[in-house]
Motif scaffolding. Sequence first.
Motif, PDB file in Angstrom:
ATOM      1  N   ILE A  68      32.563 -26.094 -45.789  1.00 17.37           N
ATOM      2  CA  ILE A  68      33.727 -25.476 -46.431  1.00 17.37           C
ATOM      3  C   ILE A  68      33.587 -23.957 -46.556  1.00 17.37           C
ATOM      4  O   ILE A  68      34.581 -23.270 -46.765  1.00 17.37           O
ATOM      5  CB  ILE A  68      34.057 -26.119 -47.802  1.00 17.37           C
ATOM      6  N   LYS A  69      32.378 -23.437 -46.385  1.00 16.94           N
ATOM      7  CA  LYS A  69      32.177 -21.985 -46.420  1.00 16.94           C
ATOM      8  C   LYS A  69      32.724 -21.321 -45.158  1.00 16.94           C
ATOM      9  O   LYS A  69      32.934 -20.123 -45.125  1.00 16.94           O
ATOM     10  CB  LYS A  69      30.694 -21.653 -46.556  1.00 16.94           C
ATOM     11  N   GLY A  70      32.917 -22.110 -44.094  1.00 17.58           N
ATOM     12  CA  GLY A  70      33.395 -21.569 -42.827  1.00 17.58           C
ATOM     13  C   GLY A  70      32.244 -21.217 -41.910  1.00 17.58           C
ATOM     14  O   GLY A  70      31.069 -21.299 -42.273  1.00 17.58           O
ATOM     15  N   GLY A  71      32.571 -20.839 -40.703  1.00 16.74           N
ATOM     16  CA  GLY A  71      31.548 -20.477 -39.732  1.00 16.74           C
ATOM     17  C   GLY A  71      30.787 -21.688 -39.227  1.00 16.74           C
ATOM     18  O   GLY A  71      31.232 -22.827 -39.361  1.00 16.74           O
ATOM     19  N   ASP A  72      29.637 -21.426 -38.633  1.00 15.75           N
ATOM     20  CA  ASP A  72      28.774 -22.471 -38.084  1.00 15.75           C
ATOM     21  C   ASP A  72      27.687 -22.834 -39.085  1.00 15.75           C
ATOM     22  O   ASP A  72      26.783 -22.032 -39.318  1.00 15.75           O
ATOM     23  CB  ASP A  72      28.091 -21.976 -36.803  1.00 15.75           C
ATOM     24  N   PRO A  73      27.744 -24.021 -39.667  1.00 15.71           N
ATOM     25  CA  PRO A  73      26.671 -24.420 -40.576  1.00 15.71           C
ATOM     26  C   PRO A  73      25.332 -24.485 -39.825  1.00 15.71           C
ATOM     27  O   PRO A  73      25.194 -25.223 -38.865  1.00 15.71           O
ATOM     28  CB  PRO A  73      27.100 -25.807 -41.060  1.00 15.71           C
ATOM     29  N   GLU A  74      24.385 -23.671 -40.232  1.00 18.29           N
ATOM     30  CA  GLU A  74      23.086 -23.617 -39.552  1.00 18.29           C
ATOM     31  C   GLU A  74      22.281 -24.877 -39.819  1.00 18.29           C
ATOM     32  O   GLU A  74      22.341 -25.466 -40.888  1.00 18.29           O
ATOM     33  CB  GLU A  74      22.303 -22.391 -40.016  1.00 18.29           C
ATOM     34  N   GLY A  75      21.533 -25.282 -38.793  1.00 17.57           N
ATOM     35  CA  GLY A  75      20.650 -26.428 -38.930  1.00 17.57           C
ATOM     36  C   GLY A  75      21.312 -27.775 -38.669  1.00 17.57           C
ATOM     37  O   GLY A  75      20.685 -28.814 -38.814  1.00 17.57           O
ATOM     38  N   TRP A  76      22.565 -27.768 -38.268  1.00 19.24           N
ATOM     39  CA  TRP A  76      23.305 -29.008 -38.037  1.00 19.24           C
ATOM     40  C   TRP A  76      23.730 -29.164 -36.580  1.00 19.24           C
ATOM     41  O   TRP A  76      24.557 -29.991 -36.250  1.00 19.24           O
ATOM     42  CB  TRP A  76      24.534 -29.062 -38.942  1.00 19.24           C
ATOM     43  N   TYR A  77      23.171 -28.377 -35.695  1.00 19.08           N
ATOM     44  CA  TYR A  77      23.599 -28.360 -34.296  1.00 19.08           C
ATOM     45  C   TYR A  77      23.446 -29.700 -33.591  1.00 19.08           C
ATOM     46  O   TYR A  77      24.217 -30.021 -32.697  1.00 19.08           O
ATOM     47  CB  TYR A  77      22.859 -27.268 -33.517  1.00 19.08           C
ATOM     48  N   ASP A  78      22.470 -30.484 -33.978  1.00 18.81           N
ATOM     49  CA  ASP A  78      22.252 -31.786 -33.327  1.00 18.81           C
ATOM     50  C   ASP A  78      23.424 -32.748 -33.550  1.00 18.81           C
ATOM     51  O   ASP A  78      23.542 -33.741 -32.845  1.00 18.81           O
ATOM     52  CB  ASP A  78      20.970 -32.443 -33.823  1.00 18.81           C
ATOM     53  N   TYR A  79      24.264 -32.459 -34.514  1.00 19.02           N
ATOM     54  CA  TYR A  79      25.384 -33.341 -34.842  1.00 19.02           C
ATOM     55  C   TYR A  79      26.702 -32.881 -34.216  1.00 19.02           C
ATOM     56  O   TYR A  79      27.722 -33.535 -34.374  1.00 19.02           O
ATOM     57  CB  TYR A  79      25.556 -33.437 -36.360  1.00 19.02           C
ATOM     58  N   PHE A  80      26.673 -31.737 -33.528  1.00 20.80           N
ATOM     59  CA  PHE A  80      27.896 -31.194 -32.944  1.00 20.80           C
ATOM     60  C   PHE A  80      28.331 -32.058 -31.766  1.00 20.80           C
ATOM     61  O   PHE A  80      27.497 -32.506 -30.978  1.00 20.80           O
ATOM     62  CB  PHE A  80      27.677 -29.747 -32.494  1.00 20.80           C
ATOM     63  N   CYS A  81      29.629 -32.313 -31.657  1.00 22.42           N
ATOM     64  CA  CYS A  81      30.100 -33.210 -30.601  1.00 22.42           C
ATOM     65  C   CYS A  81      31.543 -32.904 -30.197  1.00 22.42           C
ATOM     66  O   CYS A  81      32.234 -32.131 -30.845  1.00 22.42           O
ATOM     67  CB  CYS A  81      29.996 -34.661 -31.060  1.00 22.42           C
ATOM     68  N   TRP A  82      31.952 -33.555 -29.115  1.00 24.81           N
ATOM     69  CA  TRP A  82      33.344 -33.586 -28.680  1.00 24.81           C
ATOM     70  C   TRP A  82      33.969 -34.857 -29.243  1.00 24.81           C
ATOM     71  O   TRP A  82      33.351 -35.917 -29.200  1.00 24.81           O
ATOM     72  CB  TRP A  82      33.447 -33.687 -27.161  1.00 24.81           C
ATOM     73  N   MET A  83      35.177 -34.749 -29.749  1.00 27.35           N
ATOM     74  CA  MET A  83      35.959 -35.924 -30.103  1.00 27.35           C
ATOM     75  C   MET A  83      37.109 -35.933 -29.116  1.00 27.35           C
ATOM     76  O   MET A  83      37.849 -34.953 -29.014  1.00 27.35           O
ATOM     77  CB  MET A  83      36.467 -35.823 -31.547  1.00 27.35           C
ATOM     78  N   LYS A  84      37.221 -37.029 -28.360  1.00 32.18           N
ATOM     79  CA  LYS A  84      38.285 -37.133 -27.367  1.00 32.18           C
ATOM     80  C   LYS A  84      39.127 -38.370 -27.650  1.00 32.18           C
ATOM     81  O   LYS A  84      38.631 -39.366 -28.165  1.00 32.18           O
ATOM     82  CB  LYS A  84      37.688 -37.213 -25.964  1.00 32.18           C
ATOM     83  N   TRP A  85      40.383 -38.269 -27.312  1.00 28.40           N
ATOM     84  CA  TRP A  85      41.295 -39.404 -27.494  1.00 28.40           C
ATOM     85  C   TRP A  85      41.910 -39.763 -26.159  1.00 28.40           C
ATOM     86  O   TRP A  85      41.967 -38.955 -25.240  1.00 28.40           O
ATOM     87  CB  TRP A  85      42.383 -39.081 -28.516  1.00 28.40           C
ATOM     88  N   GLU A  86      42.385 -40.995 -26.075  1.00 26.21           N
ATOM     89  CA  GLU A  86      43.169 -41.465 -24.932  1.00 26.21           C
ATOM     90  C   GLU A  86      44.118 -42.542 -25.417  1.00 26.21           C
ATOM     91  O   GLU A  86      43.918 -43.096 -26.498  1.00 26.21           O
ATOM     92  CB  GLU A  86      42.277 -41.988 -23.807  1.00 26.21           C
ATOM     93  N   ASN A  87      45.135 -42.827 -24.642  1.00 24.67           N
ATOM     94  CA  ASN A  87      46.118 -43.873 -24.902  1.00 24.67           C
ATOM     95  C   ASN A  87      47.097 -43.460 -26.010  1.00 24.67           C
ATOM     96  O   ASN A  87      46.874 -43.700 -27.189  1.00 24.67           O
ATOM     97  CB  ASN A  87      45.455 -45.207 -25.236  1.00 24.67           C
ATOM     98  N   GLU A  88      48.200 -42.879 -25.592  1.00 26.02           N
ATOM     99  CA  GLU A  88      49.202 -42.363 -26.526  1.00 26.02           C
ATOM    100  C   GLU A  88      49.798 -43.415 -27.447  1.00 26.02           C
ATOM    101  O   GLU A  88      50.119 -43.136 -28.592  1.00 26.02           O
ATOM    102  CB  GLU A  88      50.327 -41.685 -25.741  1.00 26.02           C
ATOM    103  N   SER A  89      49.950 -44.648 -26.974  1.00 26.33           N
ATOM    104  CA  SER A  89      50.586 -45.677 -27.799  1.00 26.33           C
ATOM    105  C   SER A  89      49.625 -46.328 -28.790  1.00 26.33           C
ATOM    106  O   SER A  89      50.054 -46.859 -29.803  1.00 26.33           O
ATOM    107  CB  SER A  89      51.219 -46.744 -26.913  1.00 26.33           C
ATOM    108  N   ASN A  90      48.343 -46.296 -28.508  1.00 26.47           N
ATOM    109  CA  ASN A  90      47.328 -46.874 -29.386  1.00 26.47           C
ATOM    110  C   ASN A  90      46.049 -46.058 -29.208  1.00 26.47           C
ATOM    111  O   ASN A  90      45.179 -46.434 -28.440  1.00 26.47           O
ATOM    112  CB  ASN A  90      47.100 -48.342 -29.030  1.00 26.47           C
ATOM    113  N   PRO A  91      45.924 -44.916 -29.924  1.00 25.88           N
ATOM    114  CA  PRO A  91      44.832 -43.981 -29.654  1.00 25.88           C
ATOM    115  C   PRO A  91      43.438 -44.615 -29.745  1.00 25.88           C
ATOM    116  O   PRO A  91      43.130 -45.330 -30.691  1.00 25.88           O
ATOM    117  CB  PRO A  91      44.998 -42.910 -30.727  1.00 25.88           C
TER     118      PRO A  91
END
Length: 102
Positions: A68-91
Amino acid sequence: MVGLRTQEGDKFERFFEIVQREALKNKKVFFADSGEGHIFENENMEYSDLTGWLIPVEKAVDFEKEYIKGGDPEGWYDYFCWMKWENESNPKISFEPCYFLG
């Protein structure tokens, strides 16, 4: 809403609830960083691929304090990921590791 730093519209928040339900299936909480395109909008929801942190539930409170402070929380890089979606009618939501170089 947990996992968002900014106020978002109702359509996006409905989509984000689906993202959080998928994360909770793996006992995790997703904290969004930024939109990454692949945008689709209908009368009910606004979809977007995102990057962010997929944090184990037991660490979410500690992470959120930094998040909530903003920016890149240091020490948490291993948890960074892509969230992707597919299927417009049922994501369908997937989380993929996002590796940092350097």
